[in-house]
Design a protein around this motif. Structure first.
Motif, mmCIF file in Angstrom:
data_model
loop_
_atom_site.group_PDB
_atom_site.id
_atom_site.type_symbol
_atom_site.label_atom_id
_atom_site.label_comp_id
_atom_site.label_asym_id
_atom_site.label_seq_id
_atom_site.Cartn_x
_atom_site.Cartn_y
_atom_site.Cartn_z
ATOM 1 N N ALA A 16 0.821 -1.206 0.000
ATOM 2 C CA ALA A 16 0.000 0.000 0.000
ATOM 3 C C ALA A 16 0.855 1.256 0.000
ATOM 4 N N SER A 17 2.001 1.212 0.676
ATOM 5 C CA SER A 17 2.894 2.366 0.685
ATOM 6 C C SER A 17 3.384 2.680 -0.719
ATOM 7 N N ALA A 18 3.745 1.613 -1.462
ATOM 8 C CA ALA A 18 4.174 1.808 -2.841
ATOM 9 C C ALA A 18 3.028 2.345 -3.689
ATOM 10 N N GLN A 19 1.811 1.794 -3.473
ATOM 11 C CA GLN A 19 0.636 2.284 -4.196
ATOM 12 C C GLN A 19 0.391 3.765 -3.908
ATOM 13 N N SER A 20 0.484 4.137 -2.641
ATOM 14 C CA SER A 20 0.237 5.528 -2.270
ATOM 15 C C SER A 20 1.239 6.460 -2.946
ATOM 16 N N SER A 21 2.491 6.019 -3.043
ATOM 17 C CA SER A 21 3.513 6.836 -3.695
ATOM 18 C C SER A 21 3.205 7.030 -5.168
ATOM 19 N N VAL A 44 4.883 -6.600 -7.504
ATOM 20 C CA VAL A 44 4.692 -6.801 -6.065
ATOM 21 C C VAL A 44 3.630 -7.872 -5.828
ATOM 22 N N SER A 45 2.536 -7.802 -6.571
ATOM 23 C CA SER A 45 1.486 -8.817 -6.455
ATOM 24 C C SER A 45 2.027 -10.197 -6.804
ATOM 25 N N ASN A 75 8.058 -17.303 4.955
ATOM 26 C CA ASN A 75 8.578 -17.323 3.591
ATOM 27 C C ASN A 75 9.100 -15.947 3.205
ATOM 28 N N MET A 76 10.127 -15.941 2.365
ATOM 29 C CA MET A 76 10.650 -14.697 1.809
ATOM 30 C C MET A 76 10.884 -14.904 0.311
ATOM 31 N N ALA A 77 9.967 -14.377 -0.512
ATOM 32 C CA ALA A 77 10.131 -14.436 -1.960
ATOM 33 C C ALA A 77 11.045 -13.298 -2.394
ATOM 34 N N GLN A 78 12.167 -13.638 -2.993
ATOM 35 C CA GLN A 78 13.169 -12.638 -3.345
ATOM 36 C C GLN A 78 12.770 -11.888 -4.615
ATOM 37 N N SER A 79 13.097 -10.598 -4.639
ATOM 38 C CA SER A 79 12.752 -9.753 -5.785
ATOM 39 C C SER A 79 13.793 -9.925 -6.885
ATOM 40 N N PRO A 80 13.438 -10.518 -8.029
ATOM 41 C CA PRO A 80 14.413 -10.662 -9.117
ATOM 42 C C PRO A 80 14.712 -9.315 -9.763
ATOM 43 N N ASP A 81 15.924 -9.168 -10.274
ATOM 44 C CA ASP A 81 16.344 -7.884 -10.836
ATOM 45 C C ASP A 81 15.460 -7.445 -11.994
ATOM 46 N N ILE A 143 14.413 -3.291 1.157
ATOM 47 C CA ILE A 143 13.545 -4.463 1.213
ATOM 48 C C ILE A 143 13.596 -5.132 -0.152
ATOM 49 N N ASN A 144 14.246 -6.289 -0.227
ATOM 50 C CA ASN A 144 14.428 -6.988 -1.492
ATOM 51 C C ASN A 144 13.728 -8.341 -1.503
ATOM 52 N N PHE A 145 12.662 -8.447 -0.744
ATOM 53 C CA PHE A 145 11.879 -9.675 -0.710
ATOM 54 C C PHE A 145 10.448 -9.339 -0.315
ATOM 55 N N VAL A 146 9.546 -10.281 -0.574
ATOM 56 C CA VAL A 146 8.152 -10.132 -0.168
ATOM 57 C C VAL A 146 7.870 -11.227 0.868
ATOM 58 N N PRO A 147 7.535 -10.871 2.120
ATOM 59 C CA PRO A 147 7.408 -11.874 3.182
ATOM 60 C C PRO A 147 5.990 -12.413 3.332
#
Length: 333
Positions: A16-21, A44-45, A75-81, A143-147
């Motif tokens: 939501a923070s990213a959405q708000s930005s 992100v989704s 779980n921590m899904a890592q953000s691919p480049d 933050i380089n992962f989605v928990p």
């Protein structure tokens, strides 16, 4: 239990923070805002879909009738480049233009960290012009992962079949409401063989379904004027896995290969009033949704330590979004 619910709370808050930005893009009109926010938020989704789908098993050896295990899994899904940016081509937009005159440029997604990208929108006569900087993403906050985190219960039935249920107790605050549940089934094919008790390995099939809902109300953040501004999120995932593991008393190793499919719908709800630029005074109500599909092959390797009633496991999944899953388990048989 509430602490584990807060992990999903934090993931949804980051979303939501990213959405708000990104809401400043409403100054370019609802169609441009729709296109930009979908490209910006979809990674992100997708990362959340992979994150909530992990951790369905820690062995291929299904529990016998009456055997059970209660697990607390993170779980921590890592953000691919390649998911941290996208190419914004202004020819695909009605009003949005780069200040430096570029036609296309690499810009940040909600997972990335690209700063200093300035854009503008103006009317046909050039009388009303609004400039603003495009938002960065979660990587700008390191933050380089989605928990995700949840509780999972597994119970052995007859003939090598094990049923599983996962859940995240619903939490509610002034801004956030979030909850999750899932069901799964594991069948140990080696249990059908006469030599099952002497075989050094077990082979199973696993099917798991996960459903997550969340609401984030960001009206009070005052990013853009309006009322009842919120995100309404619904996510569904299915995983289909073939699993093999060793069958030793204390330490065991396991691995799986399978397929994930899922979808996410995030409705951007409420009213949004543009206060500057050529669209000043325009009001948008429930303007659009961010819809994301995810699918792909997944494979993982892991290990489990069993010390009587207490167990620990960890595994690493290789997929479009690599995922680290760690669990504390308490079980019988």
């Amino acid at each position: 239990m509430r602490k584990f619910s807060l992990v999903i709370f934090l993931a949804l808050s980051a979303y939501a923070s990213a959405q708000s930005s990104a809401n400043e893009v409403f100054a370019a009109g609802v169609n441009d805002a729709n296109k930009f926010i979908n490209d910006y938020m979809s990674p992100v989704s997708e990362g959340m879909l992979y994150s909530i789908s992990g951790g369905w098993y820690n062995t291929a050896d299904a529990k016998p009738l009456g055997g059970f295990e209660i697990s607390i899994i993170g779980n921590m899904a890592q953000s691919p480049d390649d998911k941290k940016s996208f190419i914004l081509n202004t020819e695909d937009y009605e009003n949005l233009q780069f200040v430096d005159g570029s036609i296309s440029k690499e810009v940040s997604t909600g997972l990335g960290d690209i700063e200093g990208i300035n854009v503008f929108v103006e009317d046909e006569n050039g009388l009303f012009r609004e400039e603003f900087e495009l938002p960065t993403g979660l990587a700008s906050e390191n933050i380089n992962f989605v928990p995700s985190a949840f509780v999972q219960v597994s119970v052995g039935l007859i003939k090598g079949t094990e049923i599983k249920a996962r859940f995240l107790p619903k939490i509610e605050t002034d801004d956030v409401e979030v909850g999750m549940y899932g069901v799964g089934l594991q069948h140990d094919f080696t249990k059908l063989l006469p030599a099952d008790k002497i075989l050094p390995v077990a082979i199973s099939g696993v099917i798991g379904y996960t459903h997550l809902t969340g609401v984030y109300d960001f009206t009070d953040q005052d990013v853009i004027a309006g009322e009842n501004q919120r995100l309404d999120m619904k996510m569904n995932t299915w995983v289909f896995q073939a699993v093999v593991s060793t069958k030793m008393p204390v330490i065991n190793f396991y691995g799986g290969l399978g397929y994930l499919t899922g979808n996410s719908t995030v409705d951007v709800l409420g009213t949004y009033r543009v206060q500057s630029g050529p669209f000043i005074g325009d009001t948008y109500t429930d303007p659009f949704s961010v819809k994301t599909d995810a699918s792909g092959v997944t494979g993982n390797i892991g290990a489990k330590l069993k010390l009587g009633f207490f167990r620990l496991h960890a595994d690493y999944s290789m997929a479009k979004y690599n995922n680290l899953s760690v669990g504390i388990n308490f079980g019988f048989r």
